[in-house]
Every structure is written in C-alpha cells, then in structure tokens.
Scaffold this active site. Structure first.
Site, PDB file in Angstrom:
ATOM      1  N   SER A  55       0.834  -1.196   0.000  1.00  0.00           N
ATOM      2  CA  SER A  55       0.000   0.000   0.000  1.00  0.00           C
ATOM      3  C   SER A  55       0.873   1.252   0.000  1.00  0.00           C
ATOM      4  O   SER A  55       1.671   1.448  -0.907  1.00  0.00           O
ATOM      5  CB  SER A  55      -0.960  -0.053   1.195  1.00  0.00           C
ATOM      6  OG  SER A  55      -1.991   0.889   1.056  1.00  0.00           O
ATOM      7  N   ASP A 211      -6.127  -4.354  -1.724  1.00  0.00           N
ATOM      8  CA  ASP A 211      -5.012  -3.921  -0.878  1.00  0.00           C
ATOM      9  C   ASP A 211      -4.218  -5.115  -0.324  1.00  0.00           C
ATOM     10  O   ASP A 211      -4.787  -6.067   0.206  1.00  0.00           O
ATOM     11  CB  ASP A 211      -5.578  -3.102   0.297  1.00  0.00           C
ATOM     12  CG  ASP A 211      -4.520  -2.291   1.012  1.00  0.00           C
ATOM     13  OD1 ASP A 211      -3.608  -2.906   1.597  1.00  0.00           O
ATOM     14  OD2 ASP A 211      -4.604  -1.051   0.991  1.00  0.00           O
TER      15      ASP A 211
END
Length: 363
Positions: A55, A211
């Site tokens: 991320s 994610d």
C-alpha cells in the site's frame, strides 16, 4: 519464476551495511515512513538490499527505487519528497493551505479541525454505505496520475541498487501475491493500495486485486528468502496496542482497521520465531541445513521502527487525511523516530537483533 536466492554476506565485513526494509501500509500515515526513509538515506553507510512494501509502503518503495536510479541517495530523497508533495497538493484542502498554515487563531484552528474531521466522516460513511462501483463508476483515483508523473517505472524495473517486493491480495482467493521487480507498474502499486470500499479492484493479467494489507502488510518472507541481507528493519505504522477500550462506533471501527492490517504481519513474525525456536532446539548453530530457509532464518536479525508513540493518538480515520501540513507533521515524526533509532541501535546492525521476537509474539 522467482529469482534464485543469493548467498548471504557474513556479519563481519567491510563496506556498507546491508539492510532490508519492510514498509507497512497505512494510508496517508505512509508519510511517516517517508520521514524514516529520508533520515536513513542520509546515512551512506547503509545499503538497502531489498524492500518489501504494501500500500503506502509500496508507493514509498517504488519512489525510492526510481530516485536511486536517477540520482542516488539524494535522488531518492527528492523523488519521495516530490511524491508526497503531490499527494498534499491534490488534497481537497490544499487550496486553502497557504492562509490556513499562516494563521494561528484558536477559533480558526477549531474550524479547520472540524472541516477535516467532517470530510473524513463523510468519506468513511460513503464508503461504508455505497460500493465504489456505484459512487465512482469511472474509477477515478488521483494516485494514478501522481504515480505516473512521479515514478519512472522503467527505472524501477531496471533498478540494480535494491530489490523490490510489492504485496497485493487476490480477490478471488484471498491469497497473497508478491510482485517482483520485473512485474512492477502503476497498476501493481495501485492494486497494493486498493481499499475495496473506496476503489474498484485493480485487474492485473485478468485477475482482480485488493489492498495487500489483508494478506501481507508487509510480507517478510521474500526478503528472508531472496535478499542477501541478514538485518531486516520493519517500519510499522499501524499501532500495535491501545490500552483504552474503544466504546464509540468510530473508535471500534478504527481499532478493527488496525488489528486487521497488523494481523498478517504478526502471523509472519510468529512463523519466523517458531522456525528460530526449532533451529535452536536442534542445537547446531551454523549447521548446513538441507532446507536453505533454515539457514536464512537462523542468521536473521530483526529490527523495528514503529509509529506507536507518534501515530497512536491520530486514529485510523486520519489515514484519509492528506492536507500538506498534516503530511509534513508525519514526515517530521518519522525522521525523528529514525534518528532516535539510529542513535540507539545503529551499532547493533550486523551484530544482533534489536526486536525481541519471542516477547513480541507472546505479548
């Protein structure tokens, strides 16, 4: 095909100290990691052998690698600064920042805080009640333009100054996928940072990804298996502990967020400690193990810079906050934390771990 592992350098060597970096994700709190990296890059006795990022950690990783190829350490610092400056410039509040930042009136500061908290509340409420396929049908993501304008991915793929490992989560199976250097692109990094209630899944080779924090935040095993460094520095920005009991809905959701995005990391740390315990029970230090992973784990020295002290009071809701003053505050906190860590633990690199995994995994 994964690259074959390289032989590890003995601890007692001359020249730069090899160090792996494991960069956790956490939205705009990744600016804290930017500060950490900025300080580490000032120490020219450190050489980053490998970087695993998820991320915001993935964004920091690719910006650092592109900058290293363009202008060495100073190039990496410039590229990281440019990336986060652009994140701040695209903040909904950036246009007001010149006069916000210059005024210190208590009433105005309260209004600023109320505006930011209200915007964050509305964003979270929208995300919890609507699908991004409904409220964002064009799949607009300002981070794509920032990444493409800031990071030369051709340089990233050709980078010979470090190895990169970027984590994303397969939507179909929930499994971790680690993208290697030759595979990296803006899509891969956006997949690693794709919060499913804010953005549509990112398709790579026909498969949707979310994610990476759900499956590896960050993933440590690629560094352990494929990097020549024996020292691994984890930059952890999701608070591990909160002594107070969350009772309000927002507090409960914040703590769920933090626990969720620490769970995969804690699982990997426990696996590493379990292997170390098994090796110790064998009673054969330095033994030539049939499984090369055992030798790597035996030699591994783990260290950590964490944001518990600097980020705990912010709450998970501020991960959506990107106004420039806030990002620079996080940067300063990260730099200070890295400076304190170097003063206290720099001499331990190449010699012994400074993170007690046994205690960490039992606490």
């Amino acid at each position: 095909m994964n690259p074959s592992p390289r032989s590890r350098r003995p601890a007692a060597t001359t020249g730069p100290q090899l160090l792996d970096l494991a960069l956790q994700g956490g939205g705009s709190h990744g600016a804290y990691t930017w500060g950490v990296l900025d300080r580490l890059l000032e120490d020219d006795s450190l050489e980053f052998a490998g970087i695993s990022g998820t991320s915001a950690g993935a964004m920091n990783a690719v910006a650092l690698a592109a900058g290293l190829m363009e202008g060495g350490r100073e190039g990496a610092r410039r590229t990281l600064r440019h990336f986060w400056t652009q994140v701040g410039a695209h903040s909904p509040f950036a246009a007001f920042q010149p006069w916000w930042g210059g005024l210190a009136m208590p009433g105005l500061q309260s209004w600023q805080r109320w505006m930011r908290e209200s915007a964050a509340w509305w964003a979270r409420s929208l995300a919890q009640s609507l699908s991004p396929y409904g409220f964002n049908p064009l799949n607009l993501n300002p981070l794509r333009r920032i990444l493409e304008d800031t990071v030369d991915f051709e340089r990233v793929r050709r980078c010979h100054k470090t190895r990169l490992f970027i984590a994303a989560t397969r939507v179909s199976t929930g499994e971790l996928r680690v993208f290697r250097q030759s595979e990296l692109s803006a899509d891969v990094v956006l997949a690693s940072a794709c919060l499913p209630m804010l953005f549509q899944a990112v398709d790579i080779d026909g498969e949707p990804y979310w994610d990476g924090g759900y499956a590896g935040n960050p993933s440590l095993m690629p560094l352990i298996q494929e990097s020549p460094a024996d020292d691994l520095l984890l930059v952890q920005i999701n608070p591990r502990q909160r002594p107070e009991r969350p009772t309000q809905a927002a507090e409960i959701l914040d703590r769920i967020n933090e626990i969720t995005f620490n769970a995969s990391l804690l699982k990997e740390l426990r696996a590493v400690q379990m292997l170390k315990n098994l090796i110790a029970e064998e009673g054969r230090p330095g033994h030539h193990y049939r499984n090369p992973l055992f030798a790597r784990v035996e030699a591994l020295r783990v260290h950590r810079i964490d944001g518990d002290e600097g980020l705990r009071d912010l709450g998970a809701g501020t991960k959506l906050r990107t106004d420039p003053v806030f990002l620079w505050q996080l940067f300063d906190k990260g730099r200070a934390a890295a400076d304190a860590w170097l003063r206290q633990h720099r001499a331990a690199l190449g010699r012994h771990a400074t993170l007690d995994l046994q205690r960490e995994c039992l606490s």
